[in-house]
Design an enzyme around this catalytic site. Structure first.
Site, short mmCIF file in Angstrom:
data_model
loop_
_atom_site.label_atom_id
_atom_site.label_comp_id
_atom_site.label_asym_id
_atom_site.label_seq_id
_atom_site.Cartn_x
_atom_site.Cartn_y
_atom_site.Cartn_z
N ASP A 14 55.18 -7.31 57.30
CA ASP A 14 55.59 -8.71 57.28
C ASP A 14 56.86 -8.81 56.44
OD1 ASP A 14 55.68 -11.42 57.47
OD2 ASP A 14 53.96 -11.79 56.15
N ASP A 108 59.21 -11.61 62.66
CA ASP A 108 59.18 -10.95 61.36
C ASP A 108 57.86 -10.27 61.01
OD1 ASP A 108 57.72 -13.30 60.83
OD2 ASP A 108 58.28 -13.17 58.72
N GLU A 109 57.01 -10.07 62.01
CA GLU A 109 55.70 -9.48 61.74
C GLU A 109 55.29 -8.57 62.87
OE1 GLU A 109 51.97 -11.73 60.75
OE2 GLU A 109 53.44 -13.32 60.47
MG LIG Z 1 57.09 -13.11 56.90
#
Ligand SMILES: [Mg+2]
Length: 363
Positions: A14, A108-109
């Site tokens: 993350d 973003d993950e």
């Molecule tokens: Mg994040």
């Protein structure tokens, strides 16, 4: 033929304050400033906040007005999603240096299955460290990671040492880790369900584990089984890369656990029909046939055979799963049977090198 129930090594990565960090990267004057990506206008909402802004209590999904109240010096910038996508692609390319089993959840993950990986590194903890270092060295961005035996635990763990940190929950720690968690932290337990659990006196993982499967199914229907499994740290969901079909499967959970192979073979006929129909519909055929056996204690065993030729034929598939079922004694009564066909003729299987060197177990 292989019989395996190998422990998986899953990493959840993350990025830290991703949008805000990209803005600070591209606009050095914004570095170390309280920053919100999103709108400051009346209806504006904060899409992401830098850690400097978070110190003031600014959070994503908060209205711009409220954010400005909490942090009067807050700087707002408009989101540039094309740019975030571009950076996200570069991050993905780094992941792919380690494994092809990458399942993005958002820009973003992502989940990575590194059980077998291209670096031949047996330690998922060290791989996570390496990936985070590489992201920092090449892109100047920080990431956090959770490392464990499944997606459920890895995702929760990635929050623990955020920002710029990581947490490993080793196989033997999974149960106690989950036991101590607030059920509100469980992914898959929403606000309403959590409230219901609180009213039932279920506050933590261990409270949840103390409920019988029947009670959970009574109160939560189909999700009851899922909660029963999660409270034991069990999550069999695979990491699915980019939704490219690599296998095709059908399975069936029985109303009552089955103990006799004769009944199981009857069930396998129906499941074979389903699988063979799906192969036909997808205009594909496969070489590897896997029988999945889920026991009444929720342990899962898979037995596979790879044929010389591609098939979608009912008789070939049925004879193969029949042989697989009868090849070894069953450990327990059976709750679910499934058949999956992989090694499909429409895809190429990702190569994982150095497989033999990874047999030693290290997290
Ligand atoms: Mg994040």
């Amino acid at each position: 033929m292989t019989s395996q129930s190998q422990i998986r090594k899953i990493i959840h990565i993350d990025m830290d304050a991703f949008y805000a960090s990209v803005e600070q990267l591209d606009h050095p004057e914004l570095k170390n400033q309280p920053l919100a990506v999103g709108g400051s206008e009346k209806r504006g909402v904060v899409a992401a906040a830098s850690y400097e802004a978070r110190k003031f209590g600014v959070r994503s999904a908060m209205s711009g007005m409220q954010a400005k109240k909490l942090c009067p010096d807050l700087i707002f910038v408009k989101p540039r999603f094309d740019r975030y996508k571009e950076v996200s692609k570069k991050i993905r390319a780094i992941f792919n240096q380690y494994t092809d089993l990458v399942e993005p959840l958002s820009l973003d993950e992502a989940y990575l299955d590194v059980t077998l990986n291209k670096k031949g590194n047996p330690s998922a903890t060290l791989i996570a460290q390496e990936i985070r270092a590489q992201i920092f060295n090449e892109l100047n961005l920080k990431a956090s990671a959770g490392i464990s035996i499944n997606k459920f635990v890895a995702k929760i763990a990635s929050d623990f040492n955020k920002p710029n940190g990581q947490k490993t929950v080793a196989p033997e720690e999974v149960e106690s880790f989950v036991a101590s968690l607030d059920v509100r932290k469980f992914h898959g337990i929403g606000k309403v369900t959590a409230e219901k659990m609180y009213q039932m006196g279920i506050f933590t993982g261990v409270d949840l584990k103390n409920q019988s499967l029947a009670t959970l199914e009574d109160h939560f229907g189909k999700s009851g089984v899922r909660f029963y499994e999660l409270s034991r740290g069990i999550d069999h969901n695979p990491v699915i890369p980019d939704r490219i079909r690599k296998s095709l499967a059908a399975e069936h959970t029985f109303e009552n656990n089955l103990a006799s192979e004769i009944y199981m073979l009857e069930q396998l006929k129906g499941i074979t029909t389903e699988v063979s129909k799906r192969l036909k519909n997808q205009n594909t055929a496969g070489k590897t046939i896997t029988l999945k056996i889920k026991y009444s204690d929720f342990n899962i065993q898979t037995r596979s055979k790879t044929l010389d030729d591609y098939t979608l034929n009912y008789d070939v598939i049925y004879q193969t799963v029949k042989t697989l079922l009868l090849s070894n004694e069953l450990n327990n009564s059976v709750r679910l049977l499934g058949i999956s066909i992989s090694n499909l003729n429409n895809t190429t299987t990702p190569k994982n090198d150095n497989v033999s060197s990874q047999l030693s177990f290290k997290f």
